[in-house]
Design a protein around this motif. Structure first.
Motif, PDB file in Angstrom:
ATOM      1  N   TYR A  52       0.828  -1.210   0.000  1.00  0.00           N
ATOM      2  CA  TYR A  52       0.000   0.000   0.000  1.00  0.00           C
ATOM      3  C   TYR A  52       0.862   1.259   0.000  1.00  0.00           C
ATOM      4  O   TYR A  52       0.470   2.285  -0.577  1.00  0.00           O
ATOM      5  N   GLN A  53       2.018   1.201   0.637  1.00  0.00           N
ATOM      6  CA  GLN A  53       2.932   2.339   0.581  1.00  0.00           C
ATOM      7  C   GLN A  53       3.403   2.582  -0.848  1.00  0.00           C
ATOM      8  O   GLN A  53       3.479   3.732  -1.302  1.00  0.00           O
ATOM      9  N   LYS A  54       3.712   1.500  -1.570  1.00  0.00           N
ATOM     10  CA  LYS A  54       4.128   1.640  -2.968  1.00  0.00           C
ATOM     11  C   LYS A  54       2.984   2.150  -3.834  1.00  0.00           C
ATOM     12  O   LYS A  54       3.185   2.991  -4.721  1.00  0.00           O
ATOM     13  N   LEU A  55       1.781   1.649  -3.586  1.00  0.00           N
ATOM     14  CA  LEU A  55       0.626   2.106  -4.354  1.00  0.00           C
ATOM     15  C   LEU A  55       0.405   3.603  -4.142  1.00  0.00           C
ATOM     16  O   LEU A  55       0.180   4.348  -5.115  1.00  0.00           O
ATOM     17  N   LYS A  56       0.493   4.059  -2.911  1.00  0.00           N
ATOM     18  CA  LYS A  56       0.334   5.496  -2.641  1.00  0.00           C
ATOM     19  C   LYS A  56       1.422   6.291  -3.339  1.00  0.00           C
ATOM     20  O   LYS A  56       1.156   7.368  -3.899  1.00  0.00           O
ATOM     21  N   GLU A  57       2.654   5.781  -3.301  1.00  0.00           N
ATOM     22  CA  GLU A  57       3.767   6.457  -3.962  1.00  0.00           C
ATOM     23  C   GLU A  57       3.507   6.618  -5.464  1.00  0.00           C
ATOM     24  O   GLU A  57       3.744   7.688  -6.047  1.00  0.00           O
ATOM     25  N   LEU A  58       3.000   5.564  -6.094  1.00  0.00           N
ATOM     26  CA  LEU A  58       2.727   5.609  -7.537  1.00  0.00           C
ATOM     27  C   LEU A  58       1.616   6.602  -7.861  1.00  0.00           C
ATOM     28  O   LEU A  58       1.706   7.359  -8.839  1.00  0.00           O
ATOM     29  N   VAL A  59       0.563   6.606  -7.054  1.00  0.00           N
ATOM     30  CA  VAL A  59      -0.553   7.536  -7.291  1.00  0.00           C
ATOM     31  C   VAL A  59      -0.105   8.968  -7.045  1.00  0.00           C
ATOM     32  O   VAL A  59      -0.352   9.869  -7.860  1.00  0.00           O
ATOM     33  N   ASP A  60       0.578   9.216  -5.919  1.00  0.00           N
ATOM     34  CA  ASP A  60       0.995  10.578  -5.570  1.00  0.00           C
ATOM     35  C   ASP A  60       1.994  11.149  -6.572  1.00  0.00           C
ATOM     36  O   ASP A  60       2.023  12.363  -6.818  1.00  0.00           O
ATOM     37  N   SER A  61       2.829  10.271  -7.154  1.00  0.00           N
ATOM     38  CA  SER A  61       3.860  10.739  -8.083  1.00  0.00           C
ATOM     39  C   SER A  61       3.310  11.039  -9.474  1.00  0.00           C
ATOM     40  O   SER A  61       4.023  11.601 -10.309  1.00  0.00           O
ATOM     41  N   GLY A  62       2.067  10.661  -9.740  1.00  0.00           N
ATOM     42  CA  GLY A  62       1.479  10.903 -11.051  1.00  0.00           C
ATOM     43  C   GLY A  62       1.721   9.792 -12.059  1.00  0.00           C
ATOM     44  O   GLY A  62       1.396   9.950 -13.233  1.00  0.00           O
ATOM     45  N   GLU A  63       2.278   8.657 -11.617  1.00  0.00           N
ATOM     46  CA  GLU A  63       2.532   7.550 -12.540  1.00  0.00           C
ATOM     47  C   GLU A  63       1.254   7.058 -13.213  1.00  0.00           C
ATOM     48  O   GLU A  63       1.275   6.606 -14.356  1.00  0.00           O
TER      49      GLU A  63
END
Length: 385
Positions: free
Chosen positions: A134-145
């Motif tokens: 979930y931390q990686k998923l948030k990172e991907l969403v927040d980064s605009g990927e």
């Protein structure tokens, strides 16, 4: 202060779980110095398992007045989380509360206000935020990927419960005892992660079934549709009545799609964003070229212990929390809105109408089957008694 003295308020299944790993030294610079519970048997357990040096109290008020600790970890029934937290904060103590933040947003907002004026460290036990997937998923969403979000779908029907689970205590699955069913008991983690990763929707239309699969008065089956600012939509489906269940979170943006299921994250990335492809493609049938991307996820997450450790670190060093307590109202906004939508058979805007929700909840509390003298058995965190 070089060590945080912690008082455990509520020494049932979760409270004793927290007390045991702190006593075992699995949280640095912390010790359990007090325990509070209304059940004398739990206080006896505390003395036998935590040591005679641990002070015991039969009310939270007595513990707070004696002040044998610097901070309290609250693991009581849901309705008691906010008033105990407010009292502790007003007594100058730091607070870590079990989920959910409370049962209705008005009392949680008042708790947040108490935290703000106290200047103390206030955290919530949203331990699933420590899971790397979930931390990686948030990172991907927040980064605009993923680009602009278009749709979110979470089917979490893996919360199956037998009737014996609900029969284990007269307070379980009652409006007066727990304040709700699957949304307030099983799903606070999911709702917290949903808003933490995808943001808060602006309105909700939900359909809840009450006692559909069990002899209970609260909701055990929910389907909710949400709309976000900017046009994205979402669906949240949950129940305690299906086996085998599913736990699948899918998020789609104009740059691709991510699916989290079975502890794994799969990412399909559009080489050209969907909206750009739609504007520029000149053929009849076509879609963007899509690549499946291998996203590395490492570690297993620290769970309850990590949340507690970072709370202690925040008290001593001023470092960040896993889940600041003030954020707990967000997942409660979602569950309150879903119930209110079902009760009124209408769309509900977020933030929810606090007065109307409380009015509807109190109507159900008034006719609740809650039995105050039926404490039931103490359930361990693994579901055993």
């Amino acid at each position: 202060m070089d060590k945080v003295r912690i008082g455990i308020v509520g020494c049932g299944g979760m409270g004793s779980h927290h007390a045991k790993y702190i006593k075992a030294g699995e949280v640095g610079r912390a010790e359990v110095t007090a325990v509070c519970d209304v059940d004398p048997e739990r206080l006896t357990w505390a003395k036998e398992n935590l040591g005679d040096h641990v002070a015991t109290f039969d009310t939270a008020e007595a513990l707070l007045e004696a002040k044998p600790c610097d901070a309290v970890l609250i693991a009581t029934p849901h309705y008691h989380h906010p008033p105990i937290a407010v009292a502790a904060l007003d007594h100058g103590l730091h607070v870590l509360s079990e989920k959910p933040a409370g049962v209705y947003t008005r009392q949680v907002r008042e708790m947040n206000e108490a935290a703000a004026r106290s200047g103390k460290v206030f955290a919530l036990m949203f331990n699933q935020r420590t899971l790397p997937v979930y931390q990686k998923l948030k990172e991907l969403v927040d980064s605009g990927e993923l680009g602009t979000l278009r749709r979110t779908n979470w089917i979490v029907t893996s919360w199956y419960r037998a009737q014996s689970y609900y029969d284990s205590g007269g307070w379980r699955a009652t409006w007066a005892g727990e304040g709700g069913g699957v949304l307030i008991n099983q799903c606070p983690h999911n709702l917290d992660l949903w808003q933490w990763i995808c943001g808060m929707p602006t309105r909700v239309r939900a359909f809840c079934a009450f006692g559909k699969y069990h002899d209970i008065e609260v909701e055990d089956d929910v389907t909710a549709y949400v709309e976000y600012e900017g046009g994205a939509t979402g669906l949240f489906v949950t129940t305690t009545g299906e086996a085998p269940g599913t736990n699948r979170l899918e998020i789609t943006g104009d740059r691709g799609k991510i699916v989290v299921e079975g502890g794994k994250l799969e990412f399909w990335r559009n080489r050209v964003p969907a909206d750009e492809f739609s504007r520029t493609f000149e053929g009849g049938f076509g879609q963007p070229e899509t690549w499946k991307v291998d996203v590395p996820i490492r570690g297993s997450g620290g769970g309850h212990k990590e949340v507690t450790q970072k709370w202690v670190d925040a008290i001593l060093d001023g470092t960040p929390l896993v889940a600041p307590g003030e954020e707990g109202i967000r997942s409660l906004q979602l569950s309150n809105a879903m119930l209110l939508s079902a009760w009124t058979d209408a769309w509900v805007d977020i933030p929810v109408d606090e007065g109307l929700f409380l009015e509807k909840l109190q109507e159900r509390v008034a006719s609740s089957s809650y039995k105050k003298d039926a404490a039931g058995k103490t359930m361990n965190v693994d579901g055993t008694f």
